[in-house]
Structures are given as structure tokens and as C-alpha cells.
Design a protein around this motif. Structure first.
Motif, PDB file in Angstrom:
ATOM      1  N   CYS A  25     -12.082  23.822  21.205  1.00 42.11           N
ATOM      2  CA  CYS A  25     -12.044  22.378  20.961  1.00 42.11           C
ATOM      3  C   CYS A  25     -11.705  22.079  19.500  1.00 42.11           C
ATOM      4  N   LEU A  74      -8.764  21.679  17.351  1.00 46.88           N
ATOM      5  CA  LEU A  74      -7.386  21.380  17.747  1.00 46.88           C
ATOM      6  C   LEU A  74      -6.456  21.457  16.547  1.00 46.88           C
ATOM      7  N   LEU A  94     -10.464   9.215  29.475  1.00 47.47           N
ATOM      8  CA  LEU A  94     -11.084   9.714  28.241  1.00 47.47           C
ATOM      9  C   LEU A  94     -11.548   8.536  27.380  1.00 47.47           C
ATOM     10  N   CYS A 145     -12.145  18.371  18.196  1.00 52.65           N
ATOM     11  CA  CYS A 145     -11.840  17.215  19.040  1.00 52.65           C
ATOM     12  C   CYS A 145     -12.919  16.141  18.848  1.00 52.65           C
ATOM     13  N   SER A 158     -14.002  14.208  20.897  1.00 56.24           N
ATOM     14  CA  SER A 158     -14.838  14.099  22.103  1.00 56.24           C
ATOM     15  C   SER A 158     -16.077  14.985  22.017  1.00 56.24           C
ATOM     16  N   LEU A 159     -16.051  15.920  21.102  1.00 58.50           N
ATOM     17  CA  LEU A 159     -17.119  16.926  21.044  1.00 58.50           C
ATOM     18  C   LEU A 159     -18.399  16.349  20.427  1.00 58.50           C
ATOM     19  N   CYS A 199     -18.776  18.998  25.341  1.00 58.78           N
ATOM     20  CA  CYS A 199     -17.817  17.903  25.476  1.00 58.78           C
ATOM     21  C   CYS A 199     -18.537  16.652  25.968  1.00 58.78           C
ATOM     22  N   ARG A 231     -12.588  15.418  31.363  1.00 54.42           N
ATOM     23  CA  ARG A 231     -11.750  16.173  30.411  1.00 54.42           C
ATOM     24  C   ARG A 231     -10.382  16.437  31.046  1.00 54.42           C
ATOM     25  N   PRO A 232      -9.357  16.395  30.218  1.00 51.34           N
ATOM     26  CA  PRO A 232      -8.001  16.529  30.755  1.00 51.34           C
ATOM     27  C   PRO A 232      -7.708  17.935  31.286  1.00 51.34           C
ATOM     28  N   CYS A 252      -7.810  21.024  29.007  1.00 50.91           N
ATOM     29  CA  CYS A 252      -9.147  21.558  28.695  1.00 50.91           C
ATOM     30  C   CYS A 252      -9.689  22.364  29.879  1.00 50.91           C
ATOM     31  N   LEU A 262      -3.919  14.200  23.037  1.00 50.07           N
ATOM     32  CA  LEU A 262      -5.366  14.221  23.259  1.00 50.07           C
ATOM     33  C   LEU A 262      -6.160  13.855  22.007  1.00 50.07           C
TER      34      LEU A 262
HETATM   35  S1  SF4 Z   1     -11.838  16.689  25.590  1.00 44.20           S
HETATM   36 FE1  SF4 Z   1     -13.731  17.897  25.592  1.00 44.20          FE
HETATM   37  S2  SF4 Z   1     -13.145  19.932  26.378  1.00 44.20           S
HETATM   38 FE2  SF4 Z   1     -11.271  18.875  25.738  1.00 44.20          FE
HETATM   39  S3  SF4 Z   1     -10.884  19.548  23.613  1.00 44.20           S
HETATM   40 FE3  SF4 Z   1     -12.051  17.617  23.550  1.00 44.20          FE
HETATM   41  S4  SF4 Z   1     -14.209  18.257  23.419  1.00 44.20           S
HETATM   42 FE4  SF4 Z   1     -13.025  20.041  24.116  1.00 44.20          FE
END
Ligand code: SF4
Ligand code: SF4
Length: 233
Positions: free
Chosen positions: A79, A81, A97, A118, A120-121, A128, A134-135, A138, A192
Motif C-alpha cells: 500500500c 504507492l 472508494l 495510500c 485509504s490506509l 485498509c 478496494r479496487p 489491490c 487510485l
Molecule cells: S485501497 Fe486499501 S488495499 Fe488498496 S492500496 Fe489503498 S490501502 Fe492498500
């Protein structure tokens, strides 16, 4: 007269930009998906927003049971990126998302753990925060070796992590959807990391989508990378 044959006909002639065998698999999946829809307008919409492509990818993923994986909750080197993109996602994935992350706007996110993580983390648990939505990228990225993932996150080459085949099928399905709907509906992909960042920074949905929307050439480039990766596999 039903419009379904028209959509199916367009799909039968569409091009993806991916390898022929991957394109064939994606085409079969999309045609089954569209053929099973009673509502033609909905089928067209789900082709355009990537719901159909994601469905095809997830069905393919559910048929796999890779062994020896090191993946676990809280393990998050994958995660981290690289670049400002984070990976290709569809419009439907971007909206899902956004819906999961927007209520968390203003809270500490993954970037307080690692600047490239990310958004989202969860920075503490390293789970996550949008796990259920999650897409595909992932879901399909797995590894047999956590240390290799750590090395990759630090910019080194390592074997162990990789993307499962269904991701490539999903990408080909997006390419086919775009080709089939050319001149009818726009099929866009999104970055993303930009989408997640905009959502947790409190942007409105349309602004988040605008900030994250790819140029068409970015899907072409991702399909080219996918084709090259498949030829090496
Ligand atoms: S969406 Fe979730 S699983 Fe995907 S990279 Fe981000 S934190 Fe990781
Ligand atoms: S891909 Fe690597 S970093 Fe991500 S969960 Fe699996 S082992 Fe951990």
C-alpha cells in the motif's frame, strides 16, 4: 427492437490493446455479463463505468486459490504507492472508494505512517479503511515474501510480489468496454492514489473524480505494460 444485440455486436468487434488470449477471455466475460442483463440501458452504463469489467475480474479471481501467500491484515508494504498514480481503477471503483473514505475526511491517513502510503490506509493498524470496496488492483496484488514487498516499496527489484492474471483480464475488459462504446459513452479510468487523497482531504465527489481522471493514453500505457508482463509470465 432490443438493443442488446447491438451492444453485443459492438463487444464482438471491440479491441482491447491487450494480448489476444487475455482479450478473448475478457470479451467472453463481458459478453456473458451483458447478455445476462435484462435492462439494456443498465448494461450500457455498467460497461461504461467499469462495473462489468470489475465483475469479470472478480469472477476470475474467485476461481483462483493461490498457495503460499504471505499476505495478512496489517501487512501494508504493497500500500506504499509509487509515483502520483497508485494504479488504475474504474469509475465505479473510484466512486465506491470515495463513498468509503469521504466520511473519514480530516482523520490521520496512511501518509502519516509513510509519505507514499495510500490515503485509504489506517496509519496505526495499517489496515485498509476501504477494504470491502478496494479496487481490483489491490485484490489481485499478492506476494509469497513480505521482505520482497518491503524491498519493492523501497524501489528495489525483488521476486515474490506480483499481480494475478485476473487483473490483466479486468484491464482488457476496460479496454474492450472503451472500444465498444466509442462515440456512445465515455469510459474513463482513474488514479487510485489521487482519488483517495482527494476523498480524505474533503473534496466533493466531482472534484475528486476530476483530480484523479486519467487521460485516455494512460489506459493505453497500462494495457501495454500488462501485455508485456503477460508475455514474460
Ligand atoms: S485501497 Fe486499501 S488495499 Fe488498496 S492500496 Fe489503498 S490501502 Fe492498500
Ligand atoms: S502483497 Fe506483500 S505487503 Fe501486501 S499484504 Fe501481501 S505480503 Fe504484505
Amino acid at each position: 427492437m432490443s438493443k442488446t444485440p447491438t451492444l453485443l455486436d459492438r463487444l464482438s468487434k471491440a479491441r482491447s490493446g491487450s494480448a489476444p488470449e487475455v482479450t478473448d477471455r475478457a470479451r467472453r466475460g463481458l459478453m456473458a455479463y451483458v447478455g445476462a442483463q435484462a435492462d439494456v440501458a443498465r448494461a450500457g452504463k455498467e460497461l461504461a463505468d467499469g462495473t462489468a469489467a470489475t465483475g469479470v475480474g472478480r469472477v476470475a479471481l474467485s476461481a483462483l486459490s493461490p498457495q503460499g501467500l504471505a499476505c495478512a491484515d496489517g501487512c501494508a508494504f504493497c500500500c506504499i504507492l509509487t509515483g502520483d498514480d497508485g494504479g488504475t481503477i474504474t469509475e465505479a471503483e473510484a466512486k465506491a472508494l470515495y463513498s468509503a473514505l469521504a466520511p473519514l475526511a480530516g482523520q490521520p491517513d496512511g501518509r502519516t505512517w509513510h509519505p507514499k502510503a495510500c490515503p485509504s490506509l489506517d496509519p496505526v493498524t495499517r489496515s485498509c479503511r476501504a477494504y470491502d470496496v478496494r479496487p481490483m488492483i489491490c485484490r489481485a496484488y499478492v506476494s509469497t515474501d513480505v521482505e520482497a514487498c518491503k524491498a519493492v516499496s523501497e524501489g528495489q527489484a525483488a521476486s515474490g510480489p506480483g499481480t494475478l492474471g485476473p487483473y490483466h483480464t479486468y484491464l482488457a475488459a476496460i479496454g474492450l468496454s472503451r472500444s465498444a462504446l466509442k462515440g456512445v459513452k465515455r469510459v474513463s479510468t482513474y488514479a487510485l492514489s489521487r482519488l483517495a487523497a482527494a476523498a480524505v482531504e474533503g473534496a466533493a465527489l466531482e472534484d475528486a473524480l476530476d483530480a484523479a481522471r486519467h487521460k485516455p493514453s494512460e489506459l493505453d500505457a497500462e494495457l501495454k505494460r500488462s501485455k508485456r508482463d503477460m508475455s514474460r509470465a
